[in-house]
Design an enzyme around this catalytic site. Structure first.
Site, short mmCIF file in Angstrom:
data_model
loop_
_atom_site.label_atom_id
_atom_site.label_comp_id
_atom_site.label_asym_id
_atom_site.label_seq_id
_atom_site.Cartn_x
_atom_site.Cartn_y
_atom_site.Cartn_z
N ASP A 161 3.29 -6.77 -6.33
CA ASP A 161 3.17 -6.92 -4.87
C ASP A 161 3.59 -5.66 -4.13
O ASP A 161 4.31 -4.81 -4.64
CB ASP A 161 4.06 -8.07 -4.39
N HIS A 204 -1.98 -9.30 0.48
CA HIS A 204 -0.56 -9.60 0.71
C HIS A 204 -0.20 -9.33 2.17
O HIS A 204 0.95 -8.99 2.47
CB HIS A 204 0.29 -8.76 -0.23
N HIS A 217 6.92 -5.75 -8.52
CA HIS A 217 6.54 -4.96 -7.35
C HIS A 217 6.24 -3.53 -7.76
O HIS A 217 6.88 -2.99 -8.66
CB HIS A 217 7.65 -4.98 -6.30
#
Length: 280
Positions: free
Chosen positions: A100, A151, A245
Site C-alpha cells: 500500500d 488506495h 507498504h
C-alpha cells in the site's frame, strides 16, 4: 505533499481509525500482532538464511465487517458489498502479497526486482498523489503482471469525508492508474481499513471490488526486519492476504523482509499470486 508529511499525516489519522474500529466491535478494523527478533539484513546471493520453524496455518482471520447479507446483485454491474472480500481465489496453498501507499521510487523498484527474481505477482494499492509523480512505476507494475489497485488519492480517513469527497479521491486515482498502466483499477482498499457504506457503494459505481487483508505486518511502524518476517511466517496459510507498504516513510525494512520471507513461502509450498476478480 512531501513523503515525510505523508507519513506524519498517516500516523495522526491512524489514531482516528483505531477509534472507529473500537466502536465498531466485530464489524471494525483489523490489526494482527506478532513478535520476533531482529536479525541482521539478509545478504543477497548468500548461501541461504538460517532455518526457521515450519510455516503453519494462521490463527489470524478477519471477521465479517458489517454483516453476512449477500451483496445487491445488479446485472452488468459490480455488486455493492457490505464487507470487503477476505478470501483468495485459487486452489491449494495460495497467498497474496499486497503493498500500500506507493509507488515510491526509493523502495518500489527494489520490491519489484525481488518479485521478478522469484517470478511472483503481487497487488499494489497506490495513492493517486504518489502515482501521478511515478507513472513509470505503474507502467512497470502492469508490464510485469502485477495488479494495480486504488488506495484513494491522498490517503484520508474515509469515514470522516462526504460522499462527494470520497468519490473524488477514488475517481482521480482511477484516472491516473488507467493513464499510467493502461487499465482501470478493478480493486480498491480503504486507507487504514476504515470502510463505510459510502466507500462500498462508490467503489462499486466505479467498477471496483473491495479487498481487505488477513495478516498485517505493521511494517509502517518499522518494527525490525525479523519482526516483519515473523509476522508473515506466523500468519502464512492458504487464502491469506498479507498487508505491507512500499511508501509513506522509510520502507527499507519492508524491502529486506520481502527478500527473506518470499523464498521461505515458496519453499514451504505456497503459491504466491494475485486473486481473480470475484462476482456475486
Amino acid at each position: 505533499m512531501t513523503k515525510d508529511q505523508f507519513l506524519t499525516r498517516r500516523r495522526a489519522l491512524l489514531a482516528g481509525a483505531a477509534a472507529v474500529g473500537t466502536a465498531a466491535g466485530t464489524a471494525g478494523l483489523f490489526t494482527t500482532l506478532g513478535s520476533g527478533g531482529e536479525p541482521a539484513p539478509p545478504v543477497v546471493g548468500a548461501a541461504g538464511p538460517p532455518a526457521r520453524r515450519p510455516m503453519k496455518p494462521s490463527a489470524y482471520r478477519l471477521q465479517p465487517l458489517t454483516g453476512n447479507a449477500p451483496p445487491r446483485a445488479v446485472p452488468g454491474r459490480t455488486p455493492v458489498r457490505r464487507k470487503p472480500l477476505l478470501s483468495v481465489s485459487g486452489t491449494g496453498r495460495t497467498m497474496v502479497l499486497t503493498f500500500d501507499d506507493g509507488p515510491d521510487p526509493r523502495y518500489t523498484p527494489d520490491i519489484l526486482d525481488t518479485l521478478a527474481e522469484y517470478d511472483v505477482r503481487a497487488m499494489f494499492f497506490v495513492c493517486g498523489e504518489m502515482a501521478a509523480d511515478n507513472r513509470d512505476l505503474l507502467e512497470r507494475m502492469a508490464d510485469e503482471g502485477h495488479v494495480v489497485g486504488n488506495h484513494t488519492w491522498s490517503h484520508p480517513l474515509l469515514t470522516t469525508l462526504s460522499r462527494s469527497r470520497i468519490h473524488r479521491e477514488m475517481e482521480r486515482t482511477c484516472e491516473v492508474v488507467e493513464e499510467a498502466s493502461g487499465d482501470w483499477p478493478r480493486w480498491f482498499r480503504a486507507p487504514y481499513g476504515a470502510w463505510n457504506r459510502a466507500a462500498f457503494q462508490l467503489g462499486a459505481e466505479l467498477g471496483m471490488e473491495p479487498l481487505a487483508w488477513t495478516v498485517d505486518t505493521l511494517d509502517w511502524t518499522t518494527p525490525g526486519i525479523g519482526t516483519i518476517v515473523d509476522r508473515v511466517a506466523e500468519g502464512a496459510a492458504p487464502g491469506v492476504v498479507v498487508l505491507s507498504h512500499d511508501a509513506g516513510g522509510d520502507r527499507s525494512q519492508s524491502v529486506w523482509a520481502l527478500r527473506d520471507y518470499l523464498p521461505r513461502l515458496l519453499d514451504a509450498g505456497y503459491h504466491v499470486t494475485v486473486p481473480r476478480r470475484r462476482h456475486a
